[in-house]
Design an enzyme around this catalytic site. Structure first.
Site, PDB file in Angstrom:
ATOM      1  N   CYS A  46     -30.328  13.593 -18.998  1.00 53.98           N
ATOM      2  CA  CYS A  46     -29.946  14.643 -18.048  1.00 53.98           C
ATOM      3  C   CYS A  46     -31.175  15.345 -17.474  1.00 53.98           C
ATOM      4  CB  CYS A  46     -28.999  15.640 -18.718  1.00 53.98           C
ATOM      5  SG  CYS A  46     -27.467  14.855 -19.267  1.00 53.98           S
ATOM      6  N   THR A  47     -32.186  15.508 -18.287  1.00 49.82           N
ATOM      7  CA  THR A  47     -33.439  16.098 -17.807  1.00 49.82           C
ATOM      8  C   THR A  47     -34.087  15.172 -16.792  1.00 49.82           C
ATOM      9  OG1 THR A  47     -33.766  17.306 -19.868  1.00 49.82           O
ATOM     10  CG2 THR A  47     -35.719  16.950 -18.493  1.00 49.82           C
TER      11      THR A  47
END
Length: 156
Positions: A46-47
């Protein structure tokens, strides 16, 4: 549950922006709009996805498109995540899974034999008139933001 399909209008749902204000998706018409759902702030995939959209954010804006990332995380968590990684792409919260249900991304998942409900990483591209132009489901992060940007450019 029915998943939204190309040609459908943007659902009439409200999210909560990172600053805590309501954000109506139907207000996102008039220009191309990219809406991506991701599982959790500050996790590896997600980062990377948020960083990839951030790296291309000025290109999306030059193409007239807005981008919004959505997870079930709180606005406070989004603010912390944004500050930690200097993210340009705005984030919104859907802690009651209303938008996730409308888009068909709140799904049963399995990890280590355990079944649970979670967010399927997915992206939706809406044309300026609010109709769904393209869908990416079960997204693999590598190269995804670039593919979405190419799709946006093909719309404009």
């Amino acid at each position: 549950m029915m998943a939204i399909e190309p040609g459908a209008m943007i659902p009439d749902v409200t999210l909560v922006a990172a600053d805590g204000t309501p954000l109506k998706l139907r207000d996102k018409t008039g220009a191309p709009f990219v809406l991506y759902f991701y599982p959790k702030d500050d996790t590896t995939g997600c980062t990377r996805e948020a960083q990839d959209f951030t790296a291309l954010y000025s290109e999306f804006r030059k193409s007239g498109a807005d981008v919004l990332g959505v997870s079930a995380d709180t606005p406070a968590k989004h603010r912390k995540f944004t500050a930690k990684y200097d993210l340009a792409v705005p984030l919104a919260s859907d802690d009651e899974h209303v938008a996730m249900e409308a888009f068909g991304v709140w799904v049963e998942k399995s990890m280590y034999g355990r079944q649970y409900m979670g967010i399927e990483r997915s992206t939706f591209l809406f044309a300026a008139d609010g109709t769904l132009a393209q869908v990416w489901r079960k997204v693999k992060v590598a190269g995804h933001a670039e593919a979405v940007l190419a799709a946006v450019k093909s719309l404009t």
